[in-house]
Scaffold this motif. Sequence first.
Motif, short mmCIF file in Angstrom:
data_model
loop_
_atom_site.label_atom_id
_atom_site.label_comp_id
_atom_site.label_asym_id
_atom_site.label_seq_id
_atom_site.Cartn_x
_atom_site.Cartn_y
_atom_site.Cartn_z
N UNK A 4 0.95 -1.22 0.04
CA UNK A 4 -0.08 -0.09 -0.01
C UNK A 4 0.73 1.10 0.15
N UNK A 5 1.96 1.20 0.77
CA UNK A 5 2.87 2.46 0.88
C UNK A 5 3.46 2.68 -0.65
N UNK A 6 3.47 1.89 -1.37
CA UNK A 6 4.19 2.02 -2.84
C UNK A 6 3.14 2.65 -3.88
N UNK A 7 1.89 2.68 -3.58
CA UNK A 7 1.11 2.94 -4.78
C UNK A 7 1.44 4.31 -5.43
N UNK A 8 1.51 5.34 -4.41
CA UNK A 8 1.65 6.52 -4.73
C UNK A 8 2.93 6.84 -5.66
N UNK A 9 3.88 6.13 -5.12
CA UNK A 9 5.31 6.04 -5.91
C UNK A 9 5.07 5.37 -7.47
N UNK A 10 4.24 4.17 -7.42
CA UNK A 10 3.98 3.75 -8.71
C UNK A 10 3.24 4.69 -9.74
N UNK A 11 2.22 5.37 -9.26
CA UNK A 11 1.59 6.10 -9.98
C UNK A 11 2.75 7.47 -10.52
N UNK A 12 3.38 8.01 -9.64
CA UNK A 12 4.06 8.92 -9.96
C UNK A 12 5.40 8.64 -10.78
N UNK A 13 5.77 7.37 -10.66
CA UNK A 13 6.96 7.02 -11.62
C UNK A 13 6.43 6.66 -13.01
N UNK A 14 5.18 5.99 -12.96
CA UNK A 14 4.39 5.93 -14.45
C UNK A 14 4.38 6.99 -15.16
N UNK A 15 3.53 7.87 -14.30
CA UNK A 15 3.53 9.43 -14.99
C UNK A 15 4.75 9.96 -15.45
N UNK A 16 5.88 9.96 -14.71
CA UNK A 16 7.12 10.48 -15.19
C UNK A 16 7.64 10.02 -16.43
N UNK A 17 7.72 8.55 -16.37
CA UNK A 17 8.13 7.73 -17.60
C UNK A 17 7.40 7.89 -18.73
N UNK A 18 6.08 7.94 -18.69
CA UNK A 18 5.08 8.33 -19.67
C UNK A 18 5.44 9.75 -20.43
N UNK A 19 5.56 10.70 -19.37
CA UNK A 19 5.77 12.15 -19.98
C UNK A 19 7.00 12.05 -20.88
N UNK A 20 8.05 11.30 -20.14
CA UNK A 20 9.54 11.37 -20.74
C UNK A 20 9.26 10.63 -22.22
N UNK A 21 8.50 9.63 -22.27
CA UNK A 21 8.39 8.93 -23.73
C UNK A 21 7.53 9.73 -24.56
N UNK A 22 6.70 10.48 -24.17
CA UNK A 22 5.87 11.70 -25.01
C UNK A 22 6.98 12.68 -25.51
N UNK A 23 7.76 13.13 -24.59
CA UNK A 23 8.85 14.07 -25.16
C UNK A 23 9.62 13.48 -26.12
N UNK A 24 9.92 12.37 -26.12
CA UNK A 24 11.10 11.69 -26.87
C UNK A 24 10.45 11.58 -28.32
N UNK A 25 9.16 11.32 -28.62
CA UNK A 25 8.24 11.08 -29.55
C UNK A 25 8.00 12.50 -30.62
N UNK A 26 8.06 13.49 -29.62
CA UNK A 26 7.86 14.72 -30.18
C UNK A 26 9.14 15.41 -30.64
N UNK A 27 10.26 14.85 -30.57
CA UNK A 27 11.46 15.35 -31.00
C UNK A 27 11.82 14.86 -32.15
#
Length: 134
Positions: free
Chosen positions: A111-134
């Motif tokens: 349970x204590x990891x759930x917020x971290x999981x969401x935050x990491x997934x969001x960060x990695x997804x945003x990095x992937x979107x930035x790479x595709x835009x380049x």
Amino acid sequence: MNKEQLLELVDSLELPKEEYYILSSGCLLLYGLREQAKDLDLCVSKELFENMIKKFNIDLSSKNDCGFYRLNDLVEVVVNDKQDFNRDFKDGYPVESLQSILDYKINRNAPKDQADIINIQNYLNSQEKQKKMM
């Protein structure tokens, strides 16, 4: 501790950056995915650990169930072969790869990891979107 305090602590250890990396909450703090970390966990090479035993007077019997040795109240280290390091660099500091942290937290599914999981997934997804835009 906040990011500035964490980096001061890391710097005070005076460790060669090619021989260690920052794990878990410290890594998330550097990426801005957490605001505080309770302690500093490091993965260090076997060679560095041999030097640290003397420098930090490490009690080899202090190894916990997760394989970490306690340097002091704020720092714990785990030892690994340098060839097995899975790290990136953030702000000039060696850090555990976010994907490794994510995989571990998803697998543990605490349970204590759930917020971290969401935050990491969001960060990695945003990095992937930035790479595709380049």
